[in-house]
Design a protein around this motif. Structure first.
Motif, mmCIF file in Angstrom:
data_model
loop_
_atom_site.group_PDB
_atom_site.id
_atom_site.type_symbol
_atom_site.label_atom_id
_atom_site.label_comp_id
_atom_site.label_asym_id
_atom_site.label_seq_id
_atom_site.Cartn_x
_atom_site.Cartn_y
_atom_site.Cartn_z
ATOM 1 N N TRP A 207 0.830 -1.203 0.000
ATOM 2 C CA TRP A 207 0.000 0.000 0.000
ATOM 3 C C TRP A 207 0.865 1.254 0.000
ATOM 4 C CZ3 TRP A 207 -4.598 1.150 -1.488
ATOM 5 C CH2 TRP A 207 -5.111 2.409 -1.195
ATOM 6 N N GLN A 208 1.902 1.270 0.838
ATOM 7 C CA GLN A 208 2.759 2.455 0.902
ATOM 8 C C GLN A 208 3.542 2.629 -0.400
ATOM 9 O OE1 GLN A 208 2.341 4.802 2.920
ATOM 10 N NE2 GLN A 208 1.061 3.712 4.380
ATOM 11 N N HIS A 209 3.905 1.515 -1.039
ATOM 12 C CA HIS A 209 4.585 1.619 -2.337
ATOM 13 C C HIS A 209 3.657 2.231 -3.387
ATOM 14 C CE1 HIS A 209 7.150 -1.978 -0.837
ATOM 15 N NE2 HIS A 209 7.698 -0.834 -0.501
ATOM 16 N N LEU A 210 2.409 1.756 -3.388
ATOM 17 C CA LEU A 210 1.433 2.290 -4.344
ATOM 18 C C LEU A 210 1.180 3.768 -4.077
ATOM 19 C CD1 LEU A 210 -1.115 -0.675 -4.334
ATOM 20 C CD2 LEU A 210 0.164 0.107 -6.335
ATOM 21 N N ARG A 211 1.133 4.107 -2.791
ATOM 22 C CA ARG A 211 0.860 5.478 -2.382
ATOM 23 C C ARG A 211 1.991 6.409 -2.846
ATOM 24 N NH1 ARG A 211 1.428 7.912 3.202
ATOM 25 N NH2 ARG A 211 -0.180 9.502 3.350
ATOM 26 N N SER A 212 3.242 5.980 -2.646
ATOM 27 C CA SER A 212 4.364 6.815 -3.104
ATOM 28 C C SER A 212 4.340 6.945 -4.611
ATOM 29 C CB SER A 212 5.716 6.208 -2.741
ATOM 30 O OG SER A 212 5.694 5.632 -1.505
ATOM 31 N N GLU A 213 4.061 5.837 -5.290
ATOM 32 C CA GLU A 213 4.046 5.869 -6.747
ATOM 33 C C GLU A 213 2.920 6.792 -7.240
ATOM 34 O OE1 GLU A 213 6.267 4.692 -8.674
ATOM 35 O OE2 GLU A 213 5.334 4.769 -10.657
ATOM 36 N N GLY A 214 1.745 6.692 -6.610
ATOM 37 C CA GLY A 214 0.615 7.552 -6.985
ATOM 38 C C GLY A 214 0.968 9.021 -6.812
ATOM 39 N N ALA A 215 1.596 9.340 -5.674
ATOM 40 C CA ALA A 215 1.989 10.731 -5.416
ATOM 41 C C ALA A 215 3.019 11.182 -6.448
ATOM 42 C CB ALA A 215 2.555 10.853 -4.002
ATOM 43 N N ALA A 216 3.974 10.302 -6.755
ATOM 44 C CA ALA A 216 5.053 10.666 -7.690
ATOM 45 C C ALA A 216 4.502 10.904 -9.095
ATOM 46 C CB ALA A 216 6.123 9.575 -7.705
ATOM 47 N N VAL A 217 3.587 10.050 -9.526
ATOM 48 C CA VAL A 217 3.011 10.218 -10.869
ATOM 49 C C VAL A 217 2.291 11.558 -10.961
ATOM 50 C CG1 VAL A 217 1.245 9.374 -12.474
ATOM 51 C CG2 VAL A 217 2.755 7.737 -11.339
ATOM 52 N N LYS A 218 1.473 11.845 -9.956
ATOM 53 C CA LYS A 218 0.690 13.087 -9.977
ATOM 54 C C LYS A 218 1.604 14.315 -9.899
ATOM 55 C CE LYS A 218 -3.777 12.303 -10.246
ATOM 56 N NZ LYS A 218 -4.670 13.077 -11.116
ATOM 57 N N GLU A 219 2.608 14.235 -9.045
ATOM 58 C CA GLU A 219 3.517 15.372 -8.879
ATOM 59 C C GLU A 219 4.265 15.639 -10.185
ATOM 60 O OE1 GLU A 219 3.192 17.027 -6.202
ATOM 61 O OE2 GLU A 219 4.753 18.516 -6.607
ATOM 62 N N HIS A 220 4.752 14.567 -10.803
ATOM 63 C CA HIS A 220 5.452 14.709 -12.079
ATOM 64 C C HIS A 220 4.536 15.335 -13.135
ATOM 65 C CE1 HIS A 220 7.755 13.664 -15.695
ATOM 66 N NE2 HIS A 220 6.613 13.216 -16.168
ATOM 67 N N THR A 221 3.288 14.846 -13.179
ATOM 68 C CA THR A 221 2.342 15.361 -14.179
ATOM 69 C C THR A 221 2.128 16.863 -13.987
ATOM 70 O OG1 THR A 221 1.221 13.238 -13.938
ATOM 71 C CG2 THR A 221 0.111 14.902 -15.257
ATOM 72 N N PRO B 143 -4.408 8.662 -0.442
ATOM 73 C CA PRO B 143 -3.736 7.709 -1.327
ATOM 74 C C PRO B 143 -2.660 8.349 -2.200
ATOM 75 C CG PRO B 143 -5.904 8.220 -2.179
ATOM 76 C CD PRO B 143 -5.807 8.890 -0.840
ATOM 77 N N VAL B 144 -2.638 9.675 -2.286
ATOM 78 C CA VAL B 144 -1.566 10.333 -3.037
ATOM 79 C C VAL B 144 -0.748 11.240 -2.116
ATOM 80 C CG1 VAL B 144 -2.527 10.160 -5.368
ATOM 81 C CG2 VAL B 144 -3.280 12.007 -3.877
ATOM 82 N N ALA B 145 -0.812 10.933 -0.806
ATOM 83 C CA ALA B 145 0.054 11.550 0.205
ATOM 84 C C ALA B 145 0.061 13.076 0.189
ATOM 85 C CB ALA B 145 1.482 11.000 0.079
ATOM 86 N N ILE B 146 -1.118 13.675 0.032
ATOM 87 C CA ILE B 146 -1.190 15.143 0.135
ATOM 88 C C ILE B 146 -1.030 15.499 1.612
ATOM 89 C CG2 ILE B 146 -2.620 17.197 -0.217
ATOM 90 C CD1 ILE B 146 -4.151 15.532 -2.370
ATOM 91 N N ASP B 147 -0.037 16.343 1.909
ATOM 92 C CA ASP B 147 0.194 16.739 3.303
ATOM 93 C C ASP B 147 -0.782 17.878 3.628
ATOM 94 O OD1 ASP B 147 1.103 17.431 5.795
ATOM 95 O OD2 ASP B 147 3.231 17.259 5.260
#
Lengths: 213, 475
Positions: B50-64, B382-386
């Motif tokens: 779950w944490q791996h998916l969460r980091s990946e989700g955040a990274a994809v969105k941030e990059h976009t 799920p996308v680690a928005i602080d």
């Protein structure tokens, strides 16, 4: 300036902090798992489908026609819609009237509203999430035929089942219109209580063919 | 015909009313706890992944987001290549004008709608009504809100504030006015209510030739749009009509088809707490002979580029509208969604609404304070928005803005006193002399602080005085 130019200019202004040489492509991450090893593939799929209150039957490859006939009889179905490319042999033992649908010769929606069910194959199925994906292929047909009838009988071959979502996404062609189905239609809009059966087929039955060996 | 958030007072006032509504408190508590438990169970099933998916989700969105101009142009090209038409809307008025024009071109006066936050945000239904076009909401909860002339109070379950018997009453009283009436013997069993909705909407689906949707994701490289749903109303709207118009915020983009490997795991588990939602539809432009033969994509800015310009606040645009932060928030659980005065309630609303609208009103300035900063929202995102980080950042902006002169003067005074031992000692001695005269309730501007608190007793001597005395006594 058009709104297109205006929005793009605003985006570029907003991103002034991003270094000009930051790469625009991003390699897909591999930090997450393809699947989660929760058990033997077909058993997991069966369990998940049960969980969604779909009907599931394991079927030996030489028994497909008999099981299709039995399922339609249990349902009391006399007329069912099928995509034009569905294998003939599935219906070798049933006496139901088949309404063939294709992009070239579509059954009108009012006709689909009057049938007792629809029988299709699938493109890919995902065990962990109990998901069946249709891609409009010859044995799956137009999206509407699996939507309007109240009963959907789906024949899934063991070799079409993968364990996890990432594996399925890799097998799918995004240029095709896809429908991911995980159980019958449902809603949790009233007090978060799950109720099966709203607008899509209220009954989903899956024939799972083969042993997966 | 329909209600609007205009006129809802700032959060503290609206919340006070909400927390005194015991029916609302009961409905919210039951619903948020049910969904919270379901989410925890299906997220727990994935263990460390779950944490791996969460980091990946955040990274994809941030990059976009960091290359949004590039991906917007790529998406436009992909959609056009697949036979869709792309329109750009700088604000709500322009989006409404585009959609109205497109619907008018079809000659239809009725449209069916898939639940969409973007069209709620721009108040599309109201704009269409002014042009003589009736928009029929088809998601069960949206239908309840529309029939009840109510406002949505949750991102995923807009009628979460209503219990089954309230819903039954709305159906019995209002369905006939909009189409097929509810059966007179209707009970408050959720199954019966869902059946009434099915019957009410069935004929409408089969008859209506234009549909309006949003999208959960828009894939730049393939030009694919993705809608996740449960009931099949989405499939009806995306499949049966001849014309489909999708209004999509510019932040909904993901770069590649394979990014869905991540988001198709993150979103269902975070939102409805299911391993997978019952139905997901994906379409790329138009498919001859299957589904709508005319497809329009309306790309919506409406304040998003302002959010993007704030390097701290930007992360709010990663949001995939799962609503896990609402369900877990102790404030939301007690106040419900209406108190936030926006279609985006809860923790994400508290950071998104004021940024989208530009903190131009008392309502928006109050929103960053609608939180105890406990951080539960960040944990479940799920996308680690602080979210707490952005809340504090926005509070700074509120404090730095032109108003709040009284607070600023007080803080400047406090700084002067606290940074000088002599000044502090003098103030403390003065307070001791007047300690019996300090009222329980303070007057003037600071009085609000004592509405719910007692002024603490002033001690007979300060710590520093006591320490000095103690030192002298011990020699």
């Amino acid at each position: 300036m058009s709104s297109r130019e205006q929005i793009l200019a605003r985006v570029r202004r907003a991103l002034a902090d991003v270094p000009a040489d930051e790469p625009r492509t991003r390699a897909p991450g591999d930090g997450f798992a393809d699947s989660h090893g929760v058990g033997p593939t077909l058993e997991v799929l069966e369990d998940r489908l049960h969980d969604y209150r779909a009907l599931v039957r394991r079927v030996a490859p030489d028994r497909v026609a008999a099981e299709v006939a039995a399922a339609l009889e249990r349902r009391g179905a006399a007329r069912v819609a099928v995509p034009a490319g569905v294998p003939q042999e599935w219906f070798a033992e049933s006496s139901v009237e088949l309404l063939r649908d294709s992009r070239e010769e579509p059954v009108p929606v009012s006709g689909l509203d009057g049938v007792d069910g629809v029988v299709t194959g699938c493109s890919v199925a995902v065990a962990e999430t109990g998901t069946i994906v249709l891609d409009g292929g010859p044995d799956q047909g137009r999206r509407v035929i699996t939507l309007v009838p109240d009963y959907h009988l789906c024949v899934v071959r063991a070799d079409q089942v993968v364990d996890g979502v990432p594996q399925a996404v890799r097998l799918l062609d995004p240029s095709l219109p896809l429908t991911w189905i995980s159980g019958p239609s449902a809603t949790s809009d009233i007090e978060l209580d799950r109720v099966e059966g709203v607008h899509g087929p209220r009954t989903l039955e899956v024939l799972l063919v083969g042993s997966g060996d | 015909m329909s209600a609007t958030f205009l006129g809802i007072p700032p959060f503290p006032e609206a919340a006070e009313k909400a927390v005194n509504d015991s029916q609302l408190r009961h409905n919210l508590r039951k619903a948020t706890h049910t969904i919270r438990d379901k989410r925890a169970s299906v997220v727990g099933e994935l263990h460390d992944d779950w944490q791996h998916l969460r980091s990946e989700g955040a990274a994809v969105k941030e990059h976009t987001l960091r290359h949004l101009d590039h991906y917007l142009e790529q998406l436009e090209e992909s959609v056009q290549r697949a036979g869709g038409q792309v329109h750009w809307a700088a604000d709500a008025a322009e989006a409404n004008e585009i959609v109205t024009r497109l619907v008018k071109a079809t000659g239809e006066t009725d449209v069916v709608k898939v639940k969409s936050m973007a069209t709620q945000e721009i108040e599309l239904n109201e704009a269409l009504a002014e042009a003589g076009i009736t928009a029929y909401e088809t998601d069960l909860a949206e239908l309840i809100v529309q029939l009840g002339e109510d406002l949505p109070s949750h991102i995923l379950v807009p009628a979460i504030h209503l219990g089954r018997s309230q819903i039954r009453e709305i159906f019995l009283e209002q369905m006939a006015e909009w189409g097929v009436p509810a059966p007179p013997e209707l009970t408050d069993d959720p199954k019966a209510l869902a059946e009434a909705a099915r019957v009410h909407l069935r004929e409408r689906f089969l008859r209506t030739r234009t549909a309006i949707s949003g999208a959960n994701f828009a894939v730049a490289d393939s030009g694919t749009l993705v809608v996740l749903e449960s009931e099949g109303n989405g499939r009806m709207c995306l499949t049966l009509p001849e014309t489909l118009i999708s209004v999509v915020g510019i932040e909904k983009i993901v770069p590649t088809w394979s990014d869905l490997e991540v988001f198709m795991q993150l979103l269902p588990r975070s939102s409805t707490g299911e391993r997978m939602n019952p139905y997901t539809s994906t379409w790329t432009g138009v498919t001859p002979g299957d589904g709508p033969q005319e497809f329009h994509l309306v790309l919506l800015d409406n304040g998003r580029t302002d959010v993007l310009a704030d390097t701290v606040g930007r992360q709010a645009l990663r949001c995939i509208r799962c609503s896990a932060c609402l369900n877990t928030c102790p404030v939301y659980e007690r106040t419900g969604g209406h108190a936030y005065g926006s279609v985006y309630p809860g923790p994400i609303g508290a950071i998104l609404t004021p940024q989208l609208r530009g903190m131009s009103s008392e309502v928006d300035e109050a929103l960053p304070y609608a939180s105890s900063l406990c951080g539960a929202c960040y944990e479940v995102c799920p996308v680690a928005i602080d979210i707490p980080e952005v809340l504090v950042h926005l509070r700074e902006e509120v404090a730095d803005s032109s108003g709040h002169l009284g607070e600023k003067a007080l803080m400047a005074g406090a700084e002067a006193v606290l940074s000088s031992p002599r000044a502090l000692g003098a103030v403390q001695r003065a307070a001791e002399l007047g300690r019996n005269a300090v009222p329980r309730h303070l007057p003037g501007m600071v009085g609000a602080w004592t509405d719910t608190r007692d002024v603490p007793d002033v001690p007979a001597e300060s710590f520093r005085q006591w320490w000095d005395k103690r030192g002298k006594e011990r020699g």
